[in-house]
Design a protein around this motif. Structure first.
Motif, PDB file in Angstrom:
ATOM      1  N   TYR A 147      -7.483  -0.851   3.125  1.00 42.89           N
ATOM      2  CA  TYR A 147      -6.267  -0.634   2.341  1.00 42.89           C
ATOM      3  C   TYR A 147      -6.609  -0.313   0.883  1.00 42.89           C
ATOM      4  CZ  TYR A 147      -3.169  -2.601   5.988  1.00 42.89           C
ATOM      5  OH  TYR A 147      -2.467  -2.830   7.119  1.00 42.89           O
ATOM      6  N   LEU A 148      -7.487  -1.125   0.321  1.00 44.46           N
ATOM      7  CA  LEU A 148      -7.822  -0.962  -1.094  1.00 44.46           C
ATOM      8  C   LEU A 148      -8.478   0.380  -1.365  1.00 44.46           C
ATOM      9  CD1 LEU A 148      -9.201  -4.541  -1.851  1.00 44.46           C
ATOM     10  CD2 LEU A 148      -6.908  -3.632  -2.323  1.00 44.46           C
ATOM     11  N   TRP A 149      -9.386   0.789  -0.479  1.00 39.04           N
ATOM     12  CA  TRP A 149     -10.070   2.068  -0.678  1.00 39.04           C
ATOM     13  C   TRP A 149      -9.091   3.226  -0.559  1.00 39.04           C
ATOM     14  CZ3 TRP A 149     -12.810   5.132  -3.014  1.00 39.04           C
ATOM     15  CH2 TRP A 149     -13.342   6.308  -2.499  1.00 39.04           C
ATOM     16  N   ILE A 150      -8.200   3.183   0.410  1.00 43.90           N
ATOM     17  CA  ILE A 150      -7.235   4.277   0.581  1.00 43.90           C
ATOM     18  C   ILE A 150      -6.314   4.363  -0.635  1.00 43.90           C
ATOM     19  CG2 ILE A 150      -5.277   5.107   1.942  1.00 43.90           C
ATOM     20  CD1 ILE A 150      -6.668   3.887   4.421  1.00 43.90           C
ATOM     21  N   ILE A 151      -5.837   3.215  -1.116  1.00 40.25           N
ATOM     22  CA  ILE A 151      -4.912   3.223  -2.256  1.00 40.25           C
ATOM     23  C   ILE A 151      -5.590   3.762  -3.511  1.00 40.25           C
ATOM     24  CG2 ILE A 151      -3.569   1.788  -3.842  1.00 40.25           C
ATOM     25  CD1 ILE A 151      -3.138  -0.146  -1.475  1.00 40.25           C
ATOM     26  N   PHE A 152      -6.663   3.094  -3.929  1.00 38.51           N
ATOM     27  CA  PHE A 152      -7.308   3.469  -5.188  1.00 38.51           C
ATOM     28  C   PHE A 152      -8.043   4.797  -5.067  1.00 38.51           C
ATOM     29  CE2 PHE A 152      -6.885  -1.177  -5.668  1.00 38.51           C
ATOM     30  CZ  PHE A 152      -6.207  -1.209  -6.884  1.00 38.51           C
ATOM     31  N   GLY A 153      -8.671   5.024  -3.916  1.00 32.87           N
ATOM     32  CA  GLY A 153      -9.367   6.289  -3.715  1.00 32.87           C
ATOM     33  C   GLY A 153      -8.419   7.467  -3.730  1.00 32.87           C
ATOM     34  N   CYS A 154      -7.287   7.319  -3.068  1.00 28.91           N
ATOM     35  CA  CYS A 154      -6.324   8.417  -2.972  1.00 28.91           C
ATOM     36  C   CYS A 154      -5.701   8.743  -4.327  1.00 28.91           C
ATOM     37  CB  CYS A 154      -5.247   8.050  -1.959  1.00 28.91           C
ATOM     38  SG  CYS A 154      -4.146   9.406  -1.525  1.00 28.91           S
ATOM     39  N   ILE A 155      -5.220   7.728  -5.033  1.00 32.02           N
ATOM     40  CA  ILE A 155      -4.505   7.954  -6.288  1.00 32.02           C
ATOM     41  C   ILE A 155      -5.435   8.413  -7.408  1.00 32.02           C
ATOM     42  CG2 ILE A 155      -3.153   6.846  -8.117  1.00 32.02           C
ATOM     43  CD1 ILE A 155      -2.012   4.983  -5.954  1.00 32.02           C
ATOM     44  N   PHE A 156      -6.560   7.723  -7.563  1.00 35.76           N
ATOM     45  CA  PHE A 156      -7.404   7.935  -8.741  1.00 35.76           C
ATOM     46  C   PHE A 156      -8.602   8.844  -8.505  1.00 35.76           C
ATOM     47  CE2 PHE A 156      -5.406   3.734  -9.369  1.00 35.76           C
ATOM     48  CZ  PHE A 156      -4.698   4.008 -10.535  1.00 35.76           C
ATOM     49  N   ALA A 157      -8.890   9.173  -7.255  1.00 34.28           N
ATOM     50  CA  ALA A 157     -10.038  10.036  -6.963  1.00 34.28           C
ATOM     51  C   ALA A 157      -9.627  11.254  -6.144  1.00 34.28           C
ATOM     52  CB  ALA A 157     -11.127   9.240  -6.243  1.00 34.28           C
ATOM     53  N   GLY A 158      -9.131  11.017  -4.935  1.00 36.90           N
ATOM     54  CA  GLY A 158      -8.836  12.129  -4.034  1.00 36.90           C
ATOM     55  C   GLY A 158      -7.784  13.084  -4.547  1.00 36.90           C
ATOM     56  N   ALA A 159      -6.654  12.553  -5.010  1.00 40.58           N
ATOM     57  CA  ALA A 159      -5.578  13.422  -5.490  1.00 40.58           C
ATOM     58  C   ALA A 159      -5.977  14.126  -6.784  1.00 40.58           C
ATOM     59  CB  ALA A 159      -4.297  12.613  -5.689  1.00 40.58           C
ATOM     60  N   VAL A 160      -6.757  13.445  -7.625  1.00 38.95           N
ATOM     61  CA  VAL A 160      -7.269  14.075  -8.850  1.00 38.95           C
ATOM     62  C   VAL A 160      -8.210  15.223  -8.478  1.00 38.95           C
ATOM     63  CG1 VAL A 160      -8.723  13.702 -10.880  1.00 38.95           C
ATOM     64  CG2 VAL A 160      -7.020  11.982 -10.235  1.00 38.95           C
ATOM     65  N   ALA A 190       0.828  -1.210   0.000  1.00 36.82           N
ATOM     66  CA  ALA A 190       0.000   0.000   0.000  1.00 36.82           C
ATOM     67  C   ALA A 190       0.862   1.259   0.000  1.00 36.82           C
ATOM     68  CB  ALA A 190      -0.931  -0.008   1.212  1.00 36.82           C
ATOM     69  N   LEU A 191       1.900   1.269   0.830  1.00 36.03           N
ATOM     70  CA  LEU A 191       2.781   2.436   0.898  1.00 36.03           C
ATOM     71  C   LEU A 191       3.502   2.651  -0.436  1.00 36.03           C
ATOM     72  CD1 LEU A 191       4.312   1.890   4.454  1.00 36.03           C
ATOM     73  CD2 LEU A 191       2.709   3.686   3.789  1.00 36.03           C
ATOM     74  N   LEU A 192       4.010   1.579  -0.999  1.00 37.55           N
ATOM     75  CA  LEU A 192       4.707   1.687  -2.284  1.00 37.55           C
ATOM     76  C   LEU A 192       3.757   2.144  -3.389  1.00 37.55           C
ATOM     77  CD1 LEU A 192       6.952  -1.522  -2.174  1.00 37.55           C
ATOM     78  CD2 LEU A 192       7.685   0.856  -1.888  1.00 37.55           C
ATOM     79  N   ALA A 193       2.533   1.655  -3.356  1.00 39.04           N
ATOM     80  CA  ALA A 193       1.557   2.027  -4.385  1.00 39.04           C
ATOM     81  C   ALA A 193       1.262   3.522  -4.345  1.00 39.04           C
ATOM     82  CB  ALA A 193       0.270   1.224  -4.193  1.00 39.04           C
ATOM     83  N   LEU A 194       1.135   4.086  -3.153  1.00 36.71           N
ATOM     84  CA  LEU A 194       0.858   5.518  -3.018  1.00 36.71           C
ATOM     85  C   LEU A 194       2.018   6.353  -3.566  1.00 36.71           C
ATOM     86  CD1 LEU A 194      -0.796   5.621   0.521  1.00 36.71           C
ATOM     87  CD2 LEU A 194      -1.920   6.060  -1.671  1.00 36.71           C
ATOM     88  N   ILE A 195       3.239   5.929  -3.251  1.00 36.61           N
ATOM     89  CA  ILE A 195       4.417   6.673  -3.715  1.00 36.61           C
ATOM     90  C   ILE A 195       4.549   6.592  -5.238  1.00 36.61           C
ATOM     91  CG2 ILE A 195       6.938   6.780  -3.628  1.00 36.61           C
ATOM     92  CD1 ILE A 195       6.707   5.731  -0.709  1.00 36.61           C
ATOM     93  N   VAL A 196       4.403   5.396  -5.774  1.00 41.02           N
ATOM     94  CA  VAL A 196       4.476   5.223  -7.228  1.00 41.02           C
ATOM     95  C   VAL A 196       3.340   5.984  -7.910  1.00 41.02           C
ATOM     96  CG1 VAL A 196       4.292   3.546  -9.105  1.00 41.02           C
ATOM     97  CG2 VAL A 196       5.682   3.022  -7.091  1.00 41.02           C
ATOM     98  N   GLY A 197       2.156   5.982  -7.283  1.00 42.08           N
ATOM     99  CA  GLY A 197       1.017   6.705  -7.831  1.00 42.08           C
ATOM    100  C   GLY A 197       1.295   8.189  -7.987  1.00 42.08           C
ATOM    101  N   TYR A 198       2.013   8.760  -7.030  1.00 42.33           N
ATOM    102  CA  TYR A 198       2.347  10.189  -7.125  1.00 42.33           C
ATOM    103  C   TYR A 198       3.227  10.460  -8.339  1.00 42.33           C
ATOM    104  CZ  TYR A 198       4.739  14.593  -6.277  1.00 42.33           C
ATOM    105  OH  TYR A 198       5.272  15.849  -6.430  1.00 42.33           O
ATOM    106  N   PHE A 199       4.228   9.628  -8.545  1.00 33.68           N
ATOM    107  CA  PHE A 199       5.181   9.887  -9.625  1.00 33.68           C
ATOM    108  C   PHE A 199       4.625   9.536 -11.004  1.00 33.68           C
ATOM    109  CE2 PHE A 199       8.127   9.645  -5.992  1.00 33.68           C
ATOM    110  CZ  PHE A 199       8.844  10.818  -6.207  1.00 33.68           C
ATOM    111  N   LEU A 200       3.778   8.521 -11.083  1.00 33.61           N
ATOM    112  CA  LEU A 200       3.262   8.111 -12.386  1.00 33.61           C
ATOM    113  C   LEU A 200       1.919   8.752 -12.710  1.00 33.61           C
ATOM    114  CD1 LEU A 200       4.229   4.309 -12.525  1.00 33.61           C
ATOM    115  CD2 LEU A 200       5.467   6.288 -13.417  1.00 33.61           C
TER     116      LEU A 200
END
Length: 511
Positions: free
Chosen positions: A80-93, A7-17
């Motif tokens: 975990y799944l909601w925080i990862i996908f929600g943060c990268i593809f919804a919240g940060a957008v 989960a932590l790695l996914a969030l970091i990679v999500g920011y850069f990609l």
């Protein structure tokens, strides 16, 4: 621990990609920002990017990624799944585009942006909705730090008064006088808390549920631990849609859209938007992942026994079999979990600093919530805020209403939970308006509108279904399968509505 690491790695990679892709869709340039072209010495002031990031992070963090993650941990690793996908593809957008659209429109607040893209009628709804939500945020974020600080010194009431006085000053004074000076200190404390607890998790390696763990068969040798209240909790608050409202600020939050214009008025360059807006949301997601992990250990694997005073544990166990006995989720409220874990894991010094970070988060969101409400009301009335006298015209009645809301819940033992639940629904409903606003903007500009359309449709369904399924709303009156059927229908309606609008808009653009 593997799910936490991924989960932590996914969030970091999500920011850069994905963050880079979202930035490419918007295409920031070198045009003068509102902080430069509209500087007024009060709300429009150029500040360094690192400070703008710190303030944005604290503005949006609050207790949301902490308390929301603690309560969301009852749903297990689905959090975990909601925080990862929600943060990268919804919240940060959501945060990036709401902030950058504000920059492009002279620091416009959220209701103004909604009015530009969704029409004046929707703007008026958003105006009312935004102010009410911000008032709720301010009130919630007065009570939650007071509950924690009241266990260390003074009383809960004394801390409420102190925090409220601070809110008045922070709302009235120029943004660089208080907020610009103390937020970096608060940010350090909050980031220390997250890093310290993450270090404890990887050092202690406690048992944590993995995404593939089936918690429905969770059992324990102790009778009291078999009956933690999760069955009753899920009956009242089913995973869909309640998880997506409980964990809001750590995944997506409409409140953030009201805060982004504050920093849109302080950015020197559009090109720092990804760091400030997208980056702040990813950082908040890391805080949420941390507390979700700590809480799953605390609740599901008896972690509370290792950090809670034995006398308190005995008090809980002694009343468990009583008809009016509390469940674990009721007995150990979110503020109590924060206090016990921070002090229990980080000892006195580290615990105090961590608690300070947790306390700083809601306080630094509450003050900017009231500040945002003042600016939104001022914009609606066309009232300049350069004069302190005109700021008082809005601030005095606003704080009087907030005090009445606070009095309503202060002595209610369930007052915090009640206002939090409705705050969660209002918060995500606000995000729905913002996501549709972003979608209309992207369509008009001929950009890839699916980046906001997909989360817009999903969150529309979440908010609508909650009203029909949760017993906190109308779920006790309507059979649940009907609620889900109507929720499914809302997906179809929103997609059809968009398709009709899109076709009409495309035809109009050709002419």
């Amino acid at each position: 621990m593997l799910s936490l690491t991924i989960a932590l790695l996914a969030l970091i990679v999500g920011y850069f990609l994905y963050g880079k892709f979202v930035e490419h869709v918007f295409q920031p340039d070198d045009r003068p920002t509102p902080a430069v072209s509209m500087a007024d010495g009060v709300d429009y002031i150029v500040m360094p990017t690192w400070k703008v990031f710190m303030i944005q992070f604290l503005n949006i963090a609050g207790t949301g990624p902490i308390f929301g993650a603690i309560m969301g941990a009852w749903y297990g690793p689905a959090a975990y799944l909601w925080i990862i996908f929600g943060c990268i593809f919804a919240g940060a957008v959501h945060d990036y585009f709401s902030g950058m659209l504000s920059v492009r429109h002279g620091g416009a607040n959220l209701p103004e942006l909604v009015g530009i893209y969704l029409g004046d009628g929707t703007r008026k709804v958003m105006l009312f909705f935004s102010v009410i939500l911000l008032m709720m945020v301010g009130v919630v974020f007065v009570l939650s730090p007071a509950l924690i600080l009241g266990d260390f010194c003074l009383s809960k009431t004394a801390w409420i008064i102190i925090i409220f006085v601070y809110y008045v000053l922070a709302t009235m004074l120029p943004i660089d006088k208080i907020i610009g000076k103390i937020y970096p200190v608060f940010a350090f404390a909050l980031l220390f808390m997250a890093v310290a607890l993450l270090a404890c998790l990887f050092f202690k390696m406690p048992q944590l549920p993995e995404v593939w763990t089936d918690l429905s068969n969770y059992t324990s040798s102790h009778e009291s631990e078999k009956l933690l209240g999760t069955i009753a909790y899920f009956k009242r608050n089913p995973l869909f849609p309640c998880l997506f409202l409980t964990i809001a600020c750590g995944a997506i939050s409409g409140f953030h859209g009201t805060q982004s214009p504050l920093m849109a008025r302080c950015m020197k360059s559009e090109k720092s938007g990804r760091q400030v807006f997208y980056g702040s949301m990813i950082t908040e997601g890391i805080v949420a992942i941390t507390w979700a992990s700590v809480s799953m250990y605390f609740f599901y694997y008896g972690g509370w026994r290792s950090v809670v005073d034995p006398n308190i544990v005995n008090t809980f166990l002694s009343q468990f079999d009583k008809p009016d006995g509390q469940t674990l989720v009721q007995f150990f409220s979110a503020p109590k979990v924060v206090e016990y874990v921070c002090v229990g894991w980080l000892d006195i010094f580290g615990g105090i600093l961590a608690v300070f970070g947790v306390v700083a988060a809601p306080i630094t969101s509450g003050d900017t919530a009231f500040r945002s409400a003042r600016l939104i009301i001022a914009a609606a009335l066309g009232l300049s805020q350069k004069s302190i006298r005109k700021r008082l015209y809005i601030a005095i009645p606003m704080f009087l209403v907030a005090i009445l809301m606070l009095i309503w819940q202060i002595d209610d033992p369930n007052g915090f939970n009640t206002i939090w639940n409705w705050f969660g629904w209002s918060n995500q409903s606000l995000a729905v308006f913002t996501l549709w606003t972003i979608t209309v903007y992207l369509v008009r500009k001929g950009k890839p509108y699916w980046v906001s359309l997909l989360p817009a449709v999903f969150m529309t369904t979440v908010c609508f279904t909650f009203l029909l399924v949760s017993e906190q709303a109308f779920g006790s009156w309507i059979p649940r399968h009907y609620g889900y059927a109507f929720g499914l229908a809302s997906i179809i309606v929103s997609i059809v509505w968009f398709a009709v609008w899109f076709r009409k808009n495309r035809t109009a653009s050709r002419h």
